[in-house]
Design an enzyme around this catalytic site. Structure first.
Site, PDB file in Angstrom:
ATOM      1  N   CYS A  36       0.836  -1.199   0.000  1.00  0.00           N
ATOM      2  CA  CYS A  36       0.000   0.000   0.000  1.00  0.00           C
ATOM      3  C   CYS A  36       0.877   1.258   0.000  1.00  0.00           C
ATOM      4  CB  CYS A  36      -1.009  -0.022   1.150  1.00  0.00           C
ATOM      5  SG  CYS A  36      -2.296   1.240   0.961  1.00  0.00           S
ATOM      6  N   HIS A  43      -3.719  -4.836  -0.613  1.00  0.00           N
ATOM      7  CA  HIS A  43      -3.392  -5.403   0.695  1.00  0.00           C
ATOM      8  C   HIS A  43      -3.467  -6.930   0.624  1.00  0.00           C
ATOM      9  CE1 HIS A  43      -3.388  -1.697   3.127  1.00  0.00           C
ATOM     10  NE2 HIS A  43      -4.274  -1.268   2.248  1.00  0.00           N
ATOM     11  N   GLU A  64      -2.703  -8.964   2.877  1.00  0.00           N
ATOM     12  CA  GLU A  64      -3.156  -9.453   4.185  1.00  0.00           C
ATOM     13  C   GLU A  64      -4.672  -9.372   4.336  1.00  0.00           C
ATOM     14  OE1 GLU A  64      -2.835  -5.027   4.838  1.00  0.00           O
ATOM     15  OE2 GLU A  64      -1.818  -6.540   3.613  1.00  0.00           O
TER      16      GLU A  64
END
Length: 197
Positions: free
Chosen positions: A77, A179, A181
């Site tokens: 990011c 992202h 994650e």
């Protein structure tokens, strides 16, 4: 394997720490230059504002440390954006690993919203980060008002208002605007691929 998550003036780092733990890695969250230098892998994640993030990096000598790393580094990011030369956000000089400037999305139509937020598909994948994923159509999660234009270091693209760099790669530096994650099984594959580099 020693994995470090760089601690700096940015949010969302704990979701990255937790995602790595789910993959069986217990990363160290630190801004200690010595610990960052000796790690096997370095993750440079975050959400935040470019100017204040770069001010923190410079104040702690982390700008010099990150540029000097030779092990695999993954920016996420704002981590991707800070690895670029300059950002329109706060007219900020960044780290300059990727020789390209970060731009702000300019809505072209009423339905174009900034920040760009939500799931979007990747295409034109050209990196070991994406091993095991389809060449087109893998969906990942984005939240961003600024983007990196398509350039020579682009290794995956996404479209919002226009095509942009969803991921980048140069030497030992890798970066994703999205992202991983927060991107379910696709993001898990990408993080595992990074850990296996």
């Amino acid at each position: 394997m020693d994995v470090v998550v760089v601690k700096y003036n940015a949010g969302n780092v704990y979701s990255v720490v937790n995602a790595l733990r789910r993959l069986g890695v217990d990363p160290l969250l630190t801004d200690d230059p010595a610990l960052i230098r000796k790690a096997d892998k370095v993750v440079f994640p975050g959400q935040g504002e470019a100017g204040s993030a770069m001010a923190y990096l410079r104040a702690h000598g982390l700008d010099v440390v990150i540029k000097s790393l030779s092990q695999p580094v993954l920016g996420i990011c704002i981590g991707q954006q800070l690895l670029c030369r300059h950002s329109e956000e706060g007219d900020t000089d960044c780290l300059g690993i990727f020789d390209v400037d970060v731009k702000r999305f300019c809505p072209m139509r009423h339905e174009d919203k900034v920040p760009a937020m939500g799931w979007n598909s990747l295409y034109d994948l050209r990196s070991p980060l994406f091993k095991g994923l389809p060449a087109e159509g893998a969906y990942v999660y984005f939240v961003h008002s600024y983007y990196v234009p398509v350039c020579g270091d682009t290794v995956a693209k996404a479209d919002y208002i226009h095509p942009y760099s969803a991921a980048m790669g140069k030497d030992n530096f890798y970066a994703t605007q999205f992202h991983p994650e927060k991107s379910g099984s696709v993001g898990e594959i990408i993080l595992r691929n990074f850990l296996e580099m």
